[in-house]
Write an enzyme that holds these catalytic residues in place. Structure first.
Site, PDB file in Angstrom:
ATOM      1  N   CYS A   1      -5.618 114.424  24.409  1.00 50.77           N
ATOM      2  CA  CYS A   1      -4.871 114.670  23.882  1.00 50.77           C
ATOM      3  C   CYS A   1      -6.326 115.484  23.069  1.00 50.77           C
ATOM      4  CB  CYS A   1      -4.535 114.263  22.210  1.00 50.77           C
ATOM      5  SG  CYS A   1      -5.391 112.784  22.243  1.00 50.77           S
TER       6      CYS A   1
ATOM      7  N   LYS B   1       7.651 101.691  19.706  1.00 51.55           N
ATOM      8  CA  LYS B   1       8.734 102.229  20.767  1.00 51.55           C
ATOM      9  C   LYS B   1       7.657 102.731  21.666  1.00 51.55           C
ATOM     10  CE  LYS B   1      10.433 106.321  21.566  1.00 51.55           C
ATOM     11  NZ  LYS B   1       9.859 106.358  23.024  1.00 51.55           N
TER      12      LYS B   1
ATOM     13  N   GLY C   1       5.225 115.656  16.446  1.00 48.60           N
ATOM     14  CA  GLY C   1       4.924 115.474  15.039  1.00 48.60           C
ATOM     15  C   GLY C   1       5.283 116.030  13.339  1.00 48.60           C
TER      16      GLY C   1
ATOM     17  N   GLU D   1      -1.676 111.506  15.021  1.00 47.18           N
ATOM     18  CA  GLU D   1      -2.566 111.757  15.753  1.00 47.18           C
ATOM     19  C   GLU D   1      -1.641 112.964  16.890  1.00 47.18           C
ATOM     20  OE1 GLU D   1      -4.447 112.101  18.880  1.00 47.18           O
ATOM     21  OE2 GLU D   1      -4.457 110.593  19.778  1.00 47.18           O
TER      22      GLU D   1
HETATM   23  P1  NDP Z   1       5.864 113.802  22.872  1.00 44.45           P
HETATM   24  O1  NDP Z   1       5.315 113.958  21.291  1.00 44.45           O
HETATM   25  O2  NDP Z   1       7.668 114.413  22.664  1.00 44.45           O
HETATM   26  O3  NDP Z   1       6.710 112.056  22.839  1.00 44.45           O
HETATM   27  C1  NDP Z   1       5.671 111.628  22.392  1.00 44.45           C
HETATM   28  C2  NDP Z   1       6.938 109.698  21.655  1.00 44.45           C
HETATM   29  O4  NDP Z   1       7.348 110.841  20.793  1.00 44.45           O
HETATM   30  C3  NDP Z   1       7.614 109.256  22.815  1.00 44.45           C
HETATM   31  O5  NDP Z   1       7.466 108.000  22.233  1.00 44.45           O
HETATM   32  C4  NDP Z   1       9.070 110.236  22.553  1.00 44.45           C
HETATM   33  O6  NDP Z   1       9.522 109.188  23.265  1.00 44.45           O
HETATM   34  C5  NDP Z   1       8.719 109.880  21.300  1.00 44.45           C
HETATM   35  N1  NDP Z   1       9.918 111.006  21.066  1.00 44.45           N
HETATM   36  C6  NDP Z   1      10.014 112.204  21.305  1.00 44.45           C
HETATM   37  N2  NDP Z   1      10.937 112.789  20.097  1.00 44.45           N
HETATM   38  C7  NDP Z   1      11.576 112.264  19.280  1.00 44.45           C
HETATM   39  C8  NDP Z   1      11.033 112.325  17.777  1.00 44.45           C
HETATM   40  N3  NDP Z   1      12.297 113.396  17.371  1.00 44.45           N
HETATM   41  N4  NDP Z   1      11.397 111.581  16.696  1.00 44.45           N
HETATM   42  C9  NDP Z   1      10.315 110.493  16.824  1.00 44.45           C
HETATM   43  N5  NDP Z   1       9.631 110.225  18.520  1.00 44.45           N
HETATM   44  C10 NDP Z   1       9.993 111.084  19.753  1.00 44.45           C
HETATM   45  O7  NDP Z   1       5.970 114.321  24.236  1.00 44.45           O
HETATM   46  P2  NDP Z   1       6.227 114.489  25.488  1.00 44.45           P
HETATM   47  O8  NDP Z   1       6.259 113.212  25.744  1.00 44.45           O
HETATM   48  O9  NDP Z   1       7.825 114.415  25.241  1.00 44.45           O
HETATM   49  O10 NDP Z   1       5.224 115.612  26.159  1.00 44.45           O
HETATM   50  C11 NDP Z   1       5.466 116.673  25.617  1.00 44.45           C
HETATM   51  C12 NDP Z   1       4.376 117.176  25.646  1.00 44.45           C
HETATM   52  O11 NDP Z   1       3.599 117.055  24.333  1.00 44.45           O
HETATM   53  C13 NDP Z   1       3.268 117.012  26.803  1.00 44.45           C
HETATM   54  O12 NDP Z   1       3.858 118.477  27.443  1.00 44.45           O
HETATM   55  C14 NDP Z   1       2.238 116.999  25.694  1.00 44.45           C
HETATM   56  O13 NDP Z   1       1.609 118.650  25.805  1.00 44.45           O
HETATM   57  C15 NDP Z   1       2.343 116.464  24.684  1.00 44.45           C
HETATM   58  N6  NDP Z   1       1.365 115.586  24.040  1.00 44.45           N
HETATM   59  C16 NDP Z   1       0.588 115.113  23.747  1.00 44.45           C
HETATM   60  C17 NDP Z   1       0.335 113.628  23.730  1.00 44.45           C
HETATM   61  C18 NDP Z   1      -0.594 113.707  22.648  1.00 44.45           C
HETATM   62  O14 NDP Z   1      -1.732 113.193  23.012  1.00 44.45           O
HETATM   63  N7  NDP Z   1      -1.607 114.931  22.017  1.00 44.45           N
HETATM   64  C19 NDP Z   1       0.590 112.885  24.041  1.00 44.45           C
HETATM   65  C20 NDP Z   1       2.109 113.244  24.608  1.00 44.45           C
HETATM   66  C21 NDP Z   1       1.756 114.092  25.176  1.00 44.45           C
HETATM   67  P3  NDP Z   1      10.140 109.570  24.692  1.00 44.45           P
HETATM   68  O15 NDP Z   1       8.840 110.036  25.529  1.00 44.45           O
HETATM   69  O16 NDP Z   1      10.399 107.933  25.154  1.00 44.45           O
HETATM   70  O17 NDP Z   1      11.398 110.427  24.794  1.00 44.45           O
END
Ligand code: NDP
Length: 780
Positions: A298, A190, A247, A264
């Site tokens: 990240c 996804k 996570g 990660e």
């Molecule tokens: P998320 O952790 O919410 O999203 C990462 C992925 O997980 C997306 O595909 C998201 O779907 C999906 N997801 C969201 N909720 C769930 C759940 N309950 N169970 C399973 N999968 C889920 O990050 P965000 O995109 O919302 O960003 C929020 C904050 O996270 C950012 O401001 C940033 O600080 C941090 N972030 C950190 C990252 C890293 O690599 N360290 C990467 C991205 C974000 P969808 O996006 O379609 O809702």
């Protein structure tokens, strides 16, 4: 602007990349997408839009997956898996190679589509993301080819659910899909809701190369779809990249399900500049560390730690350099920073900064596009270490800065975070840099550089940055398991009976073994240990959460064990073996009495052999130098995990305890062991051997008590770095659930039996080590 005018003003001109081909591809697809399931696209619905964050323009409409659609994707992956696995490594290598070639041939199309969808500068998509994507598929084509010869004892996990974020959409897909496929797994992936388009282009490429149906399935939608994948019963592994909060939720949701998991997660990575650093290079490196991808990385070097003596000069140069960064149309090859990925992320960053006005905020005067998700480069100084902006991931182009005086203080400040993803060290003194690198709590360390990545080098974190590695040999463990059918482990309960008193010899009272001393349990309770006939063989203390706390404190004070030489650790393990041998008959008799049978002699012999095995491994489980395309070395260093809490097997009371303790000790960890529940007296006899074998106080701590009662306190303890369980009590789920507290690594048996006569050294040694990748580029 005319060329003449540019020549006179020396201003930058624009160098826009054409979006025509990428837009034409979208039109070809009807600007609407369904999911990619079983080798074909499903009928699209207009559920949500994918927009260009730089302009707000709609690029396509996408479909929000429903549960039946996720079920269909999982069913397709399941159906395809065994055939894909049986194809063999060489067969799979051909497909991975074909994917790499197609991604190379269509590199520009993928890069432009990525920039349109995500807002990142085309220079970065074209020169960083997409070459790395290609490299991942080439590299793992090689891993597939080598698997049968190099990993004869391992096989695919099955169906992998993969959930990725929006910051590196196609690159995160490559990091997840390439190793999974190479090892014989099939996937349901996804992409993030904001950035699904390059994943759908990848699906189209899978179709073009004739990848067998069902091997790759892509379902689109928001976090609810991620939850469906996470909860799906027919998925064997979840691989997630994203925020620590999600996570943690995934760790909790998958607890006890038997699913493998790698996480990660986020970071607040330190960028340490010593006073002897080449300042201009360090400023340039920092621009890359925090403003690359608008800081939505990240492992971004988002926390500058600068030596006090050069701080003013450094900040001055940095501010001047920030003033030269150009924001604008991401498709313009002459801009430095593009747009954030979505208006929601822009609001998040704006909100975080507005809500935290502490410190001195600096933003250079810069031309900001009038519309779109743009945020200017920002530097914040004069913050206190505990301020929210010093501690939390901002995930935008915002750098926080603090000063240090000594290398020791730099390390302390760098590690003052719940995260542990990456770190940068900038110094002209390689001795200093290589002294600091092992002291940092981070999975990746860059020396005099930042944001170096490659398929051959493991990437991943420690602490709340998650667990597992992606890339390199270390990354393959996460997509494989030991070959063979797993048998169920029968619960082993303590012998019951009338508790008749045994012989009237002088009462010996075993205690807990904490910090090299025999100590009474905090609870003040003991329990009788009976033999098969019901006669009392002795009493053992019943440990409680307070004893775990004391044992962890003792283990913390034995941190020197991790810094001792592997040669010394080997000698001590041999010495334990020698002392065990001297008491072999007594211990064999004890095993026979406790277990009822005649297996004692063989178990003691096997235990001595196991100690010798791990004494041998102590100085031979080496790291690697990864074959990255750089003039320099990317070391994969094996480091101890830290403090490991372990529930020892019930069925092999001595051999089990030693099989768990010895690899952990050999790799420099300290342990808190909970002995076999039905046969704890072996452990209490064994600590007397430890007392005479030069084991430093606190390196090994042994508790006795109920596995069920101790599982949650052990797994929830914030200063324990990993928990293992080989118990026959049903505690795997409890451990995984409670481990979400600090996202520690877990290794549990999920009720499966293990043959303790077989050492399985590689599994134990891998669980007892963290792989830290240290990048050391050469050259002046
Ligand atoms: P998320 O952790 O919410 O999203 C990462 C992925 O997980 C997306 O595909 C998201 O779907 C999906 N997801 C969201 N909720 C769930 C759940 N309950 N169970 C399973 N999968 C889920 O990050 P965000 O995109 O919302 O960003 C929020 C904050 O996270 C950012 O401001 C940033 O600080 C941090 N972030 C950190 C990252 C890293 O690599 N360290 C990467 C991205 C974000 P969808 O996006 O379609 O809702």
């Amino acid at each position: 602007m005319t060329v003449k005018e540019i020549f006179e003003s020396m201003d930058y001109g624009t160098a826009p990349e054409s979006p025509a081909e990428a837009l034409a591809w979208l039109v070809d697809q009807g600007d609407r997408f369904g999911h990619f399931i079983d080798g074909a696209f499903t009928d699209p619905r207009n559920d949500f839009e994918s927009r260009n964050p730089a302009t707000g323009e709609i690029l396509a409409t996408l479909t929000q997956a429903t549960l039946p659609e996720v079920d269909a994707a999982v069913a397709a992956a399941r159906k395809a898996q065994s055939k894909w696995q049986k194809l063999g490594g060489a067969g799979r290598a051909r497909y991975l190679y074909a994917l790499a070639r197609q991604l190379q041939k269509h590199g520009r199309l993928v890069a432009v589509l990525e920039t349109l969808d995500n807002g990142k500068p085309i220079r970065e998509a074209r020169d960083v993301d997409i070459p790395l994507v290609q490299r991942h598929f080439y590299y793992h084509a090689g891993m597939a080819q080598l698997m049968d010869d190099e990993m004869p004892d391992r096989e695919a996990l099955g169906v992998c659910g993969q959930i990725i974020p929006w910051n590196f959409p196609i690159l995160m897909l490559a990091w997840k899909v390439a190793p999974a496929l190479a090892m014989g797994n099939t996937v349901v992936l996804k992409p993030a809701e904001y950035t699904s388009l390059t994943a759908l282009l990848f699906a189209d490429i899978c179709r073009q190369i004739g990848l067998p149906k069902g091997v790759v399935n892509i379902v689109t939608g928001d976090g609810a779809v991620g939850e469906m994948i996470t909860a799906h019963e027919r998925i064997d592994k979840i691989a997630f990249t994203g925020s620590t909060a999600v996570g943690r939720a995934i760790r909790t949701a998958t607890a006890g399900s038997g699913k493998a998991l790698t996480l990660e997660l986020g970071g607040k990575s330190p960028y340490i500049v010593f006073d002897d650093a080449d300042i201009d290079s360090a400023v340039e490196g920092l621009v890359d560390a925090i403003f690359f991808n608008q800081g939505q990385v990240c492992c971004a070097g988002s926390r500058l730690l600068i030596h006090e003596g050069i701080a003013d000069r450094f900040h001055e140069k940095l501010r001047a350099r920030m003033g030269k960064l150009r924001l604008g149309n991401p498709l313009d090859k002459s801009i430095d920073m593009g747009a954030l990925a979505d208006p929601v992320q822009l609001k998040t960053v704006q909100g975080m900064i507005a809500d935290n006005p502490a410190g001195t905020h600096f933003t250079p005067p810069c031309d900001m596009p009038a519309t779109g998700c743009f945020y200017p480069p920002t530097l914040i100084t004069d913050l206190a270490p505990a301020d929210r902006l010093m501690q939390e991931e901002i995930f935008g182009p915002v750098l926080v800065s603090a000063t240090f005086r000594t290398p020791a203080e730099a390390v302390e400040m760098a590690n003052n975070t719940r995260y542990g993803l990456a770190a940068t060290i900038w110094s002209e003194n390689i001795n200093l840099a290589l002294d600091i690198a092992p002291k940092l709590a981070a999975g990746v360390v860059w020396i005099n550089g930042s944001n170096m990545f490659d398929a051959a080098a493991g990437f991943g974190g420690v602490r709340e940055s998650g667990f597992g590695r992606e890339g390199g040999w270390a990354g393959l463990t996460a997509y494989t398991r030991p070959k063979g059918r797993r048998k169920a482990l029968k619960p082993q309960r303590p012998h019951g009976g009338d508790a008749t008193t045994g012989d009237a010899a002088l009462d010996r009272t075993p205690k807990l073994y904490i910090g090299g001393k025999q100590t009474r349990p905090d609870s003040g309770y003991s329990r009788a240990v009976l033999d098969k006939s019901g006669a009392i063989l002795g009493h053992v203390p019943v440990a409680s959460r307070k004893d775990i706390r004391n044992a962890v404190e003792a283990a913390q004070s034995a941190a020197g064990w991790g810094e001792s030489s592997a040669h010394l650790r080997a000698q001590i393990l041999y010495y334990i073996g020698e002392n065990l041998s001297a008491r072999a008959d007594e211990l064999a008799a004890r095993i026979d009495a406790l277990m009822g049978g005649k297996s004692g002699k063989a178990e003691v012999e096997a235990s001595i052999d196991r100690l010798f095995t791990y004494a041998a491994w102590a100085d031979k489980y080496e790291g690697r130098i990864n074959g990255v395309p750089m003039r320099g070395a990317a070391l994969a260093m094996h480091e101890p995990v830290g403090i490991i809490g372990a529930f020892c097997p019930d069925e092999a009371p001595l051999l089990g305890l030693i099989s768990v303790m010895a690899p952990a000790l050999a790799m420099g960890n300290r342990v808190v062991l909970v002995a076999s529940e039905p046969a704890p007296l072996l452990a209490t006899d064994f600590y007397q051997i430890l007392d005479t074998s030069d084991v430093p106080a606190g390196a090994v701590n042994i508790l006795t008590g109920s596995h069920l009662d101790l599982a949650a306190p052990m797994a929830a303890h914030m200063n324990i770095d990993a928990v293992w369980s080989f118990s026959s009590s049903d505690i795997s789920g409890e451990i995984e659930r409670a481990s979400a507290s600090n996202l520690k690594r877990t290794w549990v048996n999920n009720g499966h039996a293990r043959d303790w006569t077989h050492a399985d050294s590689n599994s134990f040694l891998a669980a007892a080590t963290e792989v830290k990748t240290v990048w050391i580029p050469y050259g002046e």
